[in-house]
Enzyme design. Structure first.
Site: not given
Lengths: 142, 113
Positions: A48, A52, A106
């Site tokens: 994650e 990002n 997303r």
């Protein structure tokens, strides 16, 4: 005397490196003999944070992502940083389902997943300078 | 990463082998969408038995497919989800909000979706 170890890597902000980063951390942490569940949680949180950096930090442009991992006894601390555009409003970015890029399909669940799978998540971001995410997890296996 | 399909009654069964992250999700999304448009089916049922990793990018893929099936009055189902991935599903509220329904097998999914 507590046990200590650390590692540091950097890689280009390419989506191919999301898998590389989570597998590298999993391999390093494996010396603590974590459970399958703990390894899976750490891999997901790393994925994650690196995603990002790729999508939001550098917006798919070329850049460098820095990852370090330290072990102190059974405490794992993972730091992932970029020198990208930074997050305008960190507390908003951490809200479940918030995404600044809805057009990309997303989910906006990145920070929520990191928080759920790690004990602590700290986010430091300066607009135009970059973002650093520090995540800590105490393993129960030792 | 490999995506394969078959059709059973009104359902497109999608079997993904590999890992779902941001990198692979774009290809997975395109493949499923192309097949769904081509087939005369309502529902999409995901076979998760060969997925050993999924982060929140997978949630984005599911939410996107939810929009597609709703246009045909269809639903989403999933079976054989491992416990770690199940937690990502639960965290994101996909089960609670009835965006996708979990089943234990293909047979159960087809009869109950």
């Amino acid at each position: 005397m507590e046990y200590q170890n650390s590692m540091k890597i950097s890689f280009m902000s390419k989506s191919q490196n999301e898998a590389f980063a989570r597998v590298a951390v999993a391999a390093f942490v494996s010396q603590l003999d974590p459970t399958v569940e703990e390894i899976s949680e750490i891999k997901t949180a790393v994925s994650e944070a690196v995603t990002n950096a790729v999508i939001h930090g550098y917006e798919d442009m070329e850049g460098e992502i820095f990852l370090s991992c330290t072990i102190k006894d059974n405490l794992v601390e993972i730091t992932i940083s970029d020198k990208g555009k930074g997050i305008e409003d960190v507390s908003r970015a951490r809200e479940p389902l918030y995404t600044s890029k809805p057009e990309l399909e997303r989910s906006g669940m990145g920070f929520t997943v990191m928080e759920a799978f790690m004990d602590e998540v700290e986010v430091e971001s300066v607009k135009g300078t970059g973002t650093t995410v520090i995540m800590r997890k105490r393993l129960t296996s030792i | 990463m490999n995506v394969s399909y078959f059709v059973k009654r009104e359902n497109l069964i999608v079997r993904i082998i590999g890992e779902i992250d941001h990198h692979s999700s774009e290809m997975i999304r395109e493949k499923i969408e192309r097949e769904y448009v081509r087939q005369n089916v309502k529902n999409i049922i995901f076979d998760f038995s060969d997925i050993n990793f999924m982060d929140s990018s997978g949630i984005g893929v599911i939410m996107g497919r939810y929009k597609s099936v709703r246009e045909r009055g269809g639903k989403l189902g999933v079976y054989s989800v491992n416990p770690q991935i199940d937690r990502v599903f639960q965290l994101s509220g996909l089960y609670k909000n009835k965006i996708i329904n979990p089943y234990s097998s293909l047979e159960e999914a087809i009869s109950n979706i």
